[in-house]
Enzyme design. Structure first.
Site, short mmCIF file in Angstrom:
data_model
loop_
_atom_site.label_atom_id
_atom_site.label_comp_id
_atom_site.label_asym_id
_atom_site.label_seq_id
_atom_site.Cartn_x
_atom_site.Cartn_y
_atom_site.Cartn_z
CB CYS A 1 -1.91 -1.08 -2.18
SG CYS A 1 -1.10 -1.43 -0.61
CG ASP B 1 13.51 1.29 8.69
OD1 ASP B 1 12.33 1.04 8.36
OD2 ASP B 1 14.33 1.83 7.94
NE ARG C 1 9.75 5.35 10.09
CZ ARG C 1 8.58 5.86 10.39
NH1 ARG C 1 8.46 7.13 10.70
NH2 ARG C 1 7.50 5.11 10.36
CB THR D 1 6.44 -5.85 -2.70
OG1 THR D 1 5.15 -5.55 -2.15
CG2 THR D 1 7.14 -6.84 -1.78
CB THR E 1 1.40 -6.90 -1.46
OG1 THR E 1 0.65 -6.29 -0.41
CG2 THR E 1 0.47 -7.46 -2.52
NE ARG F 1 4.90 4.17 0.29
CZ ARG F 1 4.58 3.12 1.05
NH1 ARG F 1 5.35 2.05 1.03
NH2 ARG F 1 3.49 3.15 1.79
CB VAL G 1 2.90 -1.96 6.54
CG1 VAL G 1 2.50 -3.34 7.05
CG2 VAL G 1 2.08 -1.58 5.33
#
Length: 419
Positions: A255, A29, A34, A80, A115, A326, A11
């Site tokens: 999600c 980050d 990364r 989240t 979220t 994930r 995202v």
């Protein structure tokens, strides 16, 4: 406005790159590896190419908190997840809030994209910001909420082409947040009346999809007992103009398989026990075990000895043509097959082998080039990667072997069973 983007995953990075084309943006980050990769122009999520990163000429990357102090707009894009008891795990969100709170100044705006359940920003995040900064909310600093709408792996519906919901803690802050996103969102924005409304809008988007998929998954359970092919039924029903084109399958990812639990958690905390939402979750969470059990039954019918049977699972990511593993529910199939006594190989050309081993208890991936023809007692097509379409799954199994096509990716004649 100078922006600091906190969290550079699926995202955060595309969003940072879009802002980085327009104004000075710092991508932050905590993962130093990364950051190093991004500085070299490599995005391991495969969302952005080296050329796309280069086009964001005003974007810099850092893992140093000191380097984000100069920003006055902080956008938080962290995961989240849920815990083992399917309750919200706000740890990444709280830690990110602590980080931002430590550098917050008067007049700064903190925008959350993660979220959450309605009320979370002001009930959980704002107190952390106040405590860390010593500043007062809506007097010294302000907040906004603009829920992420990134679809990992989707090169058509990219961040700028998806209409964005925005909101702010005060009317003039909502205007500022909305104007900021309008700079990069070609599809336009929708300014919600409050942060809570924006939070609720996001969490019901995926809850709605989850319930619709649960319905067709339940149809698959029913039709499976009746010997009817679910996909054929859906194709026939789909000839009516207002029939919704959902398909059965595994529901995982960061999600759809997670967000409904945020909504039900909040609902239960105010004394309401959701029934439809949780019922849908139970159906979808059971599908991995169902696929394994159906495959085992088919193997038994063909005379395959189950204990020690060599089984291949094609795909481990949570969706096709995407490296994101994930909360992939493919692991439910693998674990169930192992419980039956099968020896399981998994193959996924999109997934990172080290990440898979770390996330799923040392699971080792077999290279697609090393798959041996006629060596498996069963092959389960769990994810419809384009790379698999060059294979004929029947070529990978023994004479009496079984092919179970979870997604209906191949011609019906090539599989012994599918949802």
């Amino acid at each position: 406005m100078k922006i600091a983007l906190i969290g550079l995953g699926y995202v955060g990075l595309p969003l940072a790159a879009e802002f980085g084309k327009k104004r000075e943006t710092i991508g932050f980050d905590v993962n130093q590896k990364r950051i190093s990769e991004l500085k070299e122009g490599f995005d391991r999520t495969l969302e952005l190419t080296k050329e796309q990163l280069k086009a964001a000429s005003k974007l810099t990357f850092t893992s140093s908190i000191e380097e984000i102090k100069s920003a006055n707009v902080f956008i938080i894009c962290v995961p989240t997840p849920i815990d083992a008891h399917k309750n919200p795990d706000l740890t990444p969100l709280i830690k990110a809030s602590q980080t931002v709170g430590g550098v917050l100044k008067k007049g700064d705006i903190v925008v959350y994209e993660s979220t959450v359940y309605p009320g979370c920003t002001q009930e959980e995040c704002v107190p952390v910001l106040e405590k860390q900064s010593g500043l007062t909310f809506n007097v010294d600093f302000f907040c906004g909420y603009s829920p992420e709408r990134i679809n990992p792996g989707d090169k058509e519906h990219t961040v700028g082409k998806i209409r964005k919901v925005t909101s702010g803690s005060l009317p003039h802050i909502a205007d500022k947040v909305d104007s900021l996103y309008k700079e990069i969102i070609e599809a336009g924005t929708y300014k919600a009346s409050s942060i809570k409304v924006a939070e609720a809008a996001k969490v019901i988007e995926n809850s709605q999809r989850d319930i619709n998929i649960a319905f067709v998954n339940e149809l698959a359970l029913i039709f499976g007992k009746m010997g009817i092919d679910t996909n054929e039924v859906l194709e026939a029903a789909g000839t009516k103009w207002n029939f919704l084109p959902f398909r059965p399958g595994l529901v995982g990812g960061h999600c759809i398989g997670v967000d409904p639990y945020y909504l039900t958690y909040k609902a239960e905390s105010i004394g309401y026990h959701p029934q439809v939402i949780l019922s849908g979750r139970r159906v979808n969470d059971s599908m991995g075990s169902y696929v394994a059990a159906r495959s085992i039954k088919l193997m038994i019918k063909k005379g395959v000895a189950i204990n020690g049977a060599k089984t291949l699972v094609l795909g481990i990511t949570f969706k096709e043509n995407c490296p994101d593993i994930r909360n992939s529910r493919v692991i439910d199939i693998i674990d169930e097959l192992k419980d039956f006594g099968c020896r399981v190989d998994a193959c996924d050309p999109w997934a990172d082998k080290e990440e898979v081993a770390r996330e799923y208890g040392g699971l080792t991936l077999v290279d697609i080039r090393d798959l041996q023809k006629r060596s498996y007692d069963a092959a389960i097509v769990a994810v419809a990667h384009k790379a698999f379409f060059d294979l004929n799954p029947r070529d990978l199994i023994k004479e009496n072997g079984v092919v179970f096509d979870v997604k209906g990716a191949f011609d019906r004649s090539l599989s012994d069973g599918r949802l």
